[in-house]
Write a protein that holds these residues in place. Structure first.
Motif, short mmCIF file in Angstrom:
data_model
loop_
_atom_site.label_atom_id
_atom_site.label_comp_id
_atom_site.label_asym_id
_atom_site.label_seq_id
_atom_site.Cartn_x
_atom_site.Cartn_y
_atom_site.Cartn_z
N GLY A 62 0.82 -1.21 0.00
CA GLY A 62 0.00 0.00 0.00
C GLY A 62 0.85 1.25 0.00
N ALA A 63 0.23 2.34 -0.43
CA ALA A 63 0.93 3.63 -0.44
C ALA A 63 -0.08 4.75 -0.33
N VAL A 64 0.37 5.85 0.23
CA VAL A 64 -0.43 7.07 0.31
C VAL A 64 0.52 8.25 0.16
N TRP A 65 0.12 9.26 -0.60
CA TRP A 65 0.97 10.43 -0.76
C TRP A 65 0.12 11.62 -1.19
N PHE A 66 0.75 12.80 -1.13
CA PHE A 66 0.06 13.97 -1.66
C PHE A 66 1.00 14.85 -2.44
N ARG A 67 0.36 15.64 -3.32
CA ARG A 67 1.06 16.62 -4.14
C ARG A 67 0.23 17.89 -4.18
N GLN A 68 0.90 19.01 -4.35
CA GLN A 68 0.21 20.27 -4.53
C GLN A 68 0.21 20.64 -6.00
N PHE A 69 -0.87 21.24 -6.43
CA PHE A 69 -1.01 21.66 -7.82
C PHE A 69 -1.38 23.14 -7.87
N THR A 70 -1.32 23.70 -9.07
CA THR A 70 -1.67 25.10 -9.27
C THR A 70 -3.00 25.19 -10.00
N GLU A 71 -3.57 26.37 -9.96
CA GLU A 71 -4.84 26.58 -10.66
C GLU A 71 -4.66 26.40 -12.17
N LYS A 72 -3.48 26.75 -12.67
CA LYS A 72 -3.20 26.59 -14.10
C LYS A 72 -2.97 25.14 -14.49
N PRO A 84 -3.14 20.23 -0.73
CA PRO A 84 -2.57 19.12 -1.49
C PRO A 84 -3.62 18.05 -1.79
N GLU A 85 -3.40 17.35 -2.89
CA GLU A 85 -4.28 16.24 -3.28
C GLU A 85 -3.66 14.93 -2.86
N MET A 86 -4.46 14.10 -2.22
CA MET A 86 -4.01 12.82 -1.69
C MET A 86 -4.34 11.69 -2.67
N LEU A 119 -6.62 18.55 3.11
CA LEU A 119 -6.23 17.62 2.04
C LEU A 119 -7.47 17.37 1.20
N SER A 120 -7.28 17.08 -0.07
CA SER A 120 -8.41 16.71 -0.92
C SER A 120 -8.11 15.37 -1.58
N VAL A 121 -9.17 14.72 -2.05
CA VAL A 121 -9.04 13.43 -2.72
C VAL A 121 -10.17 13.30 -3.74
N ALA A 122 -9.88 12.63 -4.84
CA ALA A 122 -10.90 12.33 -5.85
C ALA A 122 -11.20 10.84 -5.77
N VAL A 123 -12.48 10.50 -5.71
CA VAL A 123 -12.88 9.10 -5.60
C VAL A 123 -14.12 8.87 -6.44
N HIS A 124 -14.17 7.72 -7.10
CA HIS A 124 -15.34 7.36 -7.90
C HIS A 124 -16.53 7.17 -6.97
N LYS A 125 -17.68 7.70 -7.37
CA LYS A 125 -18.88 7.64 -6.52
C LYS A 125 -19.29 6.23 -6.14
N ASP A 126 -18.96 5.25 -6.97
CA ASP A 126 -19.33 3.85 -6.70
C ASP A 126 -18.27 3.07 -5.94
N ASN A 127 -17.16 3.69 -5.63
CA ASN A 127 -16.06 3.00 -4.96
C ASN A 127 -16.39 2.83 -3.48
N PRO A 128 -16.30 1.60 -2.95
CA PRO A 128 -16.59 1.38 -1.53
C PRO A 128 -15.70 2.19 -0.58
N VAL A 129 -14.53 2.63 -1.04
CA VAL A 129 -13.63 3.40 -0.18
C VAL A 129 -14.23 4.76 0.17
N LEU A 130 -15.24 5.18 -0.55
CA LEU A 130 -15.92 6.44 -0.26
C LEU A 130 -16.39 6.47 1.20
N GLY A 131 -16.91 5.36 1.68
CA GLY A 131 -17.35 5.27 3.08
C GLY A 131 -16.21 5.48 4.06
N LEU A 132 -15.02 4.97 3.73
CA LEU A 132 -13.86 5.16 4.60
C LEU A 132 -13.51 6.64 4.67
#
Length: 154
Positions: A62-72, A84-86, A119-132
């Motif tokens: 397993g792994a977890v990390w984050f990065r920062q991005f710009t508006e551009k 940062p996005e996780m 922190l922010s994260v993008a997750v598919h609406k149907d992914n069970p990890v959403l509950g976590l």
């Protein structure tokens, strides 16, 4: 099962790609473009993350990390330039054992110690990890098609 957690190093980029492939839930050119954003020049900016390995086999699971991005040049879960996005992934054979929760909690704590406010994260609406994510106090920020962008205030 004994686990070892360690900080991600620049040499881990190929391993991060494997975990990113588990985390990315769409395909095509957009996938490749977004994958590169989360891997390119790892460790040369404010990149923070952890890998978990099986102690005896030294096998990364397993792994977890984050990065920062710009508006551009935003990532999938872009909220603002200070958040940062996780990215988090656990190998399928080791899911539902608390490893993901531990990895995410560890990264949240590290982000807080580094002075980040969210922190922010993008997750598919149907992914069970959403509950976590919801149990770990991530709140829905917006929806982009089948993706839910969530934010965790630190």
């Amino acid at each position: 099962m004994e686990l070892v957690f360690r900080t991600i190093k620049p040499a881990d980029a190929p391993l991060l790609k494997e975990f990113l492939e588990l985390a990315m839930e769409f395909s095509g050119d957009e996938r490749e473009h977004n994958m590169n954003k989360y891997l390119e020049d790892w460790g040369k900016r404010v990149d923070i993350g952890f890998i978990v390995l099986l102690k005896q086999e030294k096998k990364p699971i397993g792994a977890v990390w984050f990065r920062q991005f710009t508006e551009k040049n935003p990532g999938l879960a872009f909220v603002d330039e200070k958040t940062p996005e996780m990215i988090a992934a656990v190998s399928p054979d080791y899911r539902n054992q608390g490893i993901g929760r531990y990895l995410i909690t560890r990264l949240v704590n590290q982000a807080r110690m580094e002075g980040f406010r969210a922190l922010s994260v993008a997750v598919h609406k149907d992914n069970p990890v959403l509950g976590l994510y919801e149990r770990l106090n991530f709140q829905a920020e917006r929806e982009d098609g089948s993706i839910k962008v969530m934010r965790r205030v630190l």
